[in-house]
Design a protein around this motif. Structure first.
Motif, PDB file in Angstrom:
ATOM      1  N   MET A 118     -11.855   3.507  -0.182  1.00  0.00           N
ATOM      2  CA  MET A 118     -10.790   3.315  -1.160  1.00  0.00           C
ATOM      3  C   MET A 118     -10.513   4.595  -1.944  1.00  0.00           C
ATOM      4  N   THR A 142     -18.284  -2.933  -3.403  1.00  0.00           N
ATOM      5  CA  THR A 142     -17.153  -3.627  -2.780  1.00  0.00           C
ATOM      6  C   THR A 142     -16.250  -4.250  -3.845  1.00  0.00           C
ATOM      7  N   PHE A 170     -12.289  -3.284  -4.262  1.00  0.00           N
ATOM      8  CA  PHE A 170     -11.222  -4.280  -4.169  1.00  0.00           C
ATOM      9  C   PHE A 170     -10.360  -4.272  -5.428  1.00  0.00           C
ATOM     10  N   LYS A 230      -6.224  -2.293  -5.002  1.00  0.00           N
ATOM     11  CA  LYS A 230      -5.038  -3.137  -4.823  1.00  0.00           C
ATOM     12  C   LYS A 230      -3.737  -2.344  -4.728  1.00  0.00           C
ATOM     13  N   ASN A 262      -7.618  -1.425   3.448  1.00  0.00           N
ATOM     14  CA  ASN A 262      -7.524  -2.861   3.164  1.00  0.00           C
ATOM     15  C   ASN A 262      -8.933  -3.380   2.912  1.00  0.00           C
ATOM     16  N   GLU A 263      -9.025  -4.563   2.376  1.00  0.00           N
ATOM     17  CA  GLU A 263     -10.307  -5.067   1.901  1.00  0.00           C
ATOM     18  C   GLU A 263     -11.266  -5.449   3.019  1.00  0.00           C
TER      19      GLU A 263
END
Length: 307
Positions: A54, A107, A111, A115, A220-221
């Motif tokens: 991320m 994690t 997340f 976003k 993406n998650e």
């Protein structure tokens, strides 16, 4: 062209998949080798990998530089590793429990902060074409090698040399094998393990950046699919040897490429079952190394799982 290649399309696709899919396994496993050789296990690398993915993707989107994303991912991984190491240095703290907590923490943060970056497109990491000598498109694609894969190979060789022939490698091995012996030599085991955990976290962060900035090349998650945890099993399978980690990473990468390879030759029924091959291989590795007489062969003496 797939029909022209016939069944040769499967090993060619698996070759390309092994190179692409193995890279994050390689970086995470090398980081875990360093951490475990110092006498500490880090099960939080899954969270570090996801947060690195991320952070790297977000940085690349905002700066327009994929390498800036890799750098920030490495720094984020270092911070997670440092935090993990400092907490584990406290008395009566369990490495495994802290690792699970750090996995959930990493994690969750990824997340939450990731976003806004699911839709934007980031620049990709560069790759080198080693298929210039062939006119077969599938072989050219298979031999398109990302720069991080080559860096990972160099790191594996360098780490093996470090453990065998340098003072730093000797210090890490002594601390991992015996805390008492390390203290008798005037070393500070807690500090060395914390530094090793921080460097291992940096490697996991780079693995995450590879996932988001090259393959599959988006954020993406569900990006990781448990690769950080599978890499821990890979380290045991490789007997804490960096060179063996490279081979094991290629094996796991080829297993991960089996499903897409079958799909590429027109196997449209049941091919999706082969997407589970890396997880089946992980389970097989854990079963194969569970023998009391050989499971911990080569394991550092101070590692939590050996006590």
């Amino acid at each position: 062209m797939d029909s022209d290649l016939g069944l040769w399309a499967i090993p060619i696709a698996m070759l390309g998949g092994a190179i692409r899919v193995s890279t994050p396994f390689l970086f995470v496993s090398l980081g875990e080798v360093l951490t475990e050789r110092s006498g500490r296990i880090n099960l939080g690398l899954e969270g570090t990998l996801v947060f690195g993915a991320m952070a790297g993707y977000a940085t690349a989107v905002m700066t327009g530089s994929a390498w800036a994303g890799v750098l920030v991912a490495a720094l984020a991984g270092t911070a997670f590793g440092l935090l993990h190491g400092l907490i584990c240095s406290l008395p009566k703290v369990n490495d495994i429990a802290i690792g699970i907590a750090m996995m959930l923490f990493g994690t969750g943060l990824a997340f939450y902060f990731g976003k806004p970056f699911i839709q934007p497109v980031a620049p990709d990491l560069p790759s080198i074409s080693f298929g210039f000598w062939t006119d077969v498109p599938q072989l050219q694609a298979a031999l398109q090698v990302n720069v991080l894969f080559l860096i990972g190979l160099a790191l594996a060789l360098g780490m093996a040399w470090m453990f065998r022939a340098t003072r730093v490698g000797l210090i890490v091995r002594v601390v991992g094998d015996s805390t008492d012996a390390a203290r008798a030599m005037g070393l500070r085991p807690a500090v060395i393990r914390t530094l090793a955990t921080a460097v291992g976290g940096a490697f996991a962060g780079v693995a995450g950046a590879y996932l988001s900035l090259y393959y599959p090349g988006s954020w993406n998650e569900g990006l990781s699919s448990g690769q950080g945890l599978m890499a821990v099993a890979l380290v045991i399978f490789a007997r804490w040897n960096p060179i063996a980690c490279f081979g094991a990473a290629l094996l796991f990468g080829a297993a991960g490429a089996l499903g897409p390879a079958l799909q590429s030759v027109g196997v449209s029924e049941g091919y999706y079952l082969f997407y589970a091959a890396p997880y089946v291989l992980t389970l097989g590795v854990l079963i194969a190394t569970s023998s009391p007489t050989r499971a911990m062969t080569g394991a550092p003496g101070e590692l939590s799982i050996t006590k």
